[in-house]
Enzyme design. Sequence first.
Site, short mmCIF file in Angstrom:
data_model
loop_
_atom_site.label_atom_id
_atom_site.label_comp_id
_atom_site.label_asym_id
_atom_site.label_seq_id
_atom_site.Cartn_x
_atom_site.Cartn_y
_atom_site.Cartn_z
N ALA A 211 -24.75 -33.79 35.41
CA ALA A 211 -23.99 -34.97 35.87
C ALA A 211 -23.07 -35.45 34.77
O ALA A 211 -22.94 -34.80 33.73
CB ALA A 211 -24.97 -36.06 36.27
N ASN A 212 -22.40 -36.57 34.99
CA ASN A 212 -21.58 -37.19 33.93
C ASN A 212 -21.68 -38.71 34.05
O ASN A 212 -22.37 -39.22 34.93
CB ASN A 212 -20.13 -36.70 34.03
CG ASN A 212 -19.50 -37.06 35.36
OD1 ASN A 212 -19.36 -38.23 35.69
ND2 ASN A 212 -19.14 -36.06 36.14
N ARG A 213 -21.01 -39.41 33.17
CA ARG A 213 -21.22 -40.86 33.04
C ARG A 213 -20.41 -41.71 34.01
O ARG A 213 -20.41 -42.93 33.89
CB ARG A 213 -20.88 -41.31 31.62
CG ARG A 213 -21.77 -40.74 30.58
CD ARG A 213 -21.48 -41.35 29.22
NE ARG A 213 -22.07 -40.55 28.17
CZ ARG A 213 -23.36 -40.58 27.85
NH1 ARG A 213 -24.17 -41.40 28.48
NH2 ARG A 213 -23.82 -39.80 26.90
#
Length: 403
Positions: A211-213
């Site tokens: 995932a990412n932020r």
Amino acid sequence: MALTGKRILLIISGGIAAYKSLDLIRRLRERGASVRPIMTRAAQEFVTPLAVGALSASHVYVDLFSREDEQDVGHIRLARENDLVIVAPASADLMAKMAHGLADDLASAVLLATDRPVLIAPAMNPKMWAAAATRRNAETLKADGIHFIGPMAGEMAESNEAGIGRMAEPLEIVAAVERLLDGTARPLAGKTAIVTSGPTHEPIDPVRYIANRSSGRQGHAIAAALARLGADVTLVSGPVTVPDPAGVKTVHVERAEEMLDAVLSRLPVDIAVMVAAVADWRVASSADQKIKKRPGEAPPPLQLAENPDILKTVGHHDKRPKLVIGFAAETQDIEKNGRAKLERKGADMIVANDVSPETGIMGGSRNRVKIISAQGIDEWPDLGKDEVAERLAQLIAERLAGA
Ligand code: CTP
């Protein structure tokens, strides 16, 4: 008549200026509008439901828990079955409730539930208007897209104090209503838009993912801002914790490939704004079962495969939207990389931002962007993500009108 057929929900909150709301009802009806009134408990200390009911020729709604009122239309229908909601006078207390999403009486519940444009005419003592809490609440409401008329400067009715706090006059409010409803405030009425937002989750196995932020705040705010300008908006969102915006159709997806399918299945549209932080790679063959640790063996390698580029696909599609807008999340050479993305992805506009960790932009509530297009580069100041959304929606409306 200027307001023929327009349905207006008028919320009267407590304040001496409530006497002017009686005249406002007359002025609106003279112009062909129908007025459905809601009064707060405090409002009834200043004017009577009898007078409001007689002037509006409507039932006056006062109670969230009245079985009779709820059976008649119910607060959700009250919130939706109108073209505009006016709050006049808007007291400091009701503004505070609106800014914080409280819903403990009929007026505040309807304001929270509505997806219609809302115009408020604040009225209060100048000290209350100037108070830090009211300043904050007014800023929040503006960022949420609430329209303001006034307060005006002048003498207060209840004291000989002067300053800013007097409610706008009924005819000033009527003029604001006409401006809002004549279409100029809804320049995207009849247009369709797709917005992508949030991160994507790319599964490694049934319990793990890459995932990412991205929080989805910026994309969700843009979807809401386009809807407020009248567009029919579909938001395709990756997994986020921010709520689905009001007045928008939200489709929830997880993976980049699902996001692409959701977007393509909704073409053609007039506007595409690709804000999602789509994972560039997915795990080439994600496991059907949870991958187990094997004592003594090396950790499993992760083989990655490239994800489809949604913006690029849309930018080069034979059903390409009239306006295709992308974001560029960069940590260096923002302008150069932004221009290259404009070209490569077939976009009309790139909203470039610096997502270096020290900026706090990724996952935060503020943004500082550069708008890159064939017309050049426009640098916007540090703004809340809601304000960036509002400005971008206006810019989209202008570009579409000019196209
Ligand atoms: N984008 C997309 N699909 C992808 C990757 C990106 O639709 N698979 C879109 C994003 O929504 C954004 C724009 O492309 O509007 C740019 O995203 P960004 O991550 O900055 O660019 P990348 O294409 O990933 O380029 P790079 O990794 O070289 O920075």
